[in-house]
Motif scaffolding. Structure first.
Motif, PDB file in Angstrom:
ATOM      1  N   TYR A  72       0.835  -1.208   0.000  1.00 45.55           N
ATOM      2  CA  TYR A  72       0.000   0.000   0.000  1.00 45.55           C
ATOM      3  C   TYR A  72       0.871   1.259   0.000  1.00 45.55           C
ATOM      4  N   ASN A  73       2.030   1.113  -0.662  1.00 40.22           N
ATOM      5  CA  ASN A  73       2.900   2.244  -0.988  1.00 40.22           C
ATOM      6  C   ASN A  73       3.417   2.996   0.239  1.00 40.22           C
ATOM      7  N   GLU A  74       3.785   2.251   1.272  1.00 40.53           N
ATOM      8  CA  GLU A  74       4.423   2.838   2.444  1.00 40.53           C
ATOM      9  C   GLU A  74       5.675   2.041   2.790  1.00 40.53           C
ATOM     10  N   SER A 122      -5.373   1.270   2.723  1.00 44.37           N
ATOM     11  CA  SER A 122      -4.108   1.223   3.452  1.00 44.37           C
ATOM     12  C   SER A 122      -4.367   0.895   4.915  1.00 44.37           C
TER      13      SER A 122
END
Length: 238
Positions: A72-74, A122
């Protein structure tokens, strides 16, 4: 005819051995609710997914390790310690296939989080660090069959239809929770500190996720069997 319910497995690494594992309470709950459990181990061969989804009429995404924040792009914070990348990849693809085929889905703890991430949402990587004034959600010594905190269920939701109450006491064994809600999902339950405890699909006939572990409560608190019965009742229509 009893429906076949897939159960997604985790793994445990021991000296010189790797085991595919699941808490036996999932298996007992499915059997008690009238289904036939089939175990689905994750694999590098994603073609296996189509074989499984051609056979099952329902699926449970089970609890376990943290989902990698990269999905989730973290970047991970230090409280994220246990990740199985192969499981994440396999189950995200497995979810896409059952979602496309409209197979009834139940997500439990990590399973709820997986549904959310698969649909573009997310997570809070650690509740204690990232949610101010949060309550306890991961007791260190509590029995898994013990009720631990309350959740508020939204009227008109699938969970409300199942449990027929707005107030439910549940167990709790998670340090992560939903932050940004995934596409076509709605929140159906939350704890008193605002942590999301239940979700469902706005589109699918039966897609329900819960942040607690109902499989561990069935023996002592029989009302939680209703959740598995609801999955199986919907699976019979496939």
């Amino acid at each position: 005819m009893k429906p076949i319910i897939g159960l997604a497995l985790s793994s445990r690494v021991k000296p010189k051995k790797v085991y595919s594992v699941i808490n036996n309470d999932y298996i007992k709950a499915v059997q008690k609710a009238g289904g036939i459990p089939v175990l689905i181990p994750f694999s590098d061969n994603l073609e296996n997914i189509k074989v499984y989804t051609n056979k099952i009429q329902g699926i449970i995404f089970t609890g376990g390790e943290d989902i990698s924040p990269l999905f989730y792009n973290e970047e991970p914070i230090k409280e994220v310690q246990c990740i199985i990348e192969k499981r994440d990849i396999f189950e995200l693809e497995l979810f896409k296939e059952v979602y496309k085929k409209q197979i009834p889905i139940l997500g439990v703890c990590r399973g709820l989080q997986l549904i959310n991430v698969a649909l573009g949402g997310s997570l809070y990587q650690d509740i204690n660090v990232q949610i101010h004034n949060s309550n306890g959600h991961l007791p260190k010594y509590a029995l898994r069959s013990n009720l631990y905190h309350s959740v508020k269920i939204e009227k008109g939701s699938e969970l409300f239809v199942i449990f027929k109450t707005e107030d439910l006491k549940v167990n709790s064994f998670h340090h992560q929770s939903i932050k940004k809600l995934g596409k076509d999902l709605r929140v159906t339950a939350h704890s008193s500190d605002g942590v999301i405890e239940g979700i469902e699909s706005l589109k699918e006939k039966f897609l329900v996720g819960v942040q607690w572990h109902p499989e561990n409560l069935v023996e002592r608190h029989s009302e939680f069997l209703k959740l598995f019965q609801a999955l199986i009742d919907n699976a019979r229509e496939i």
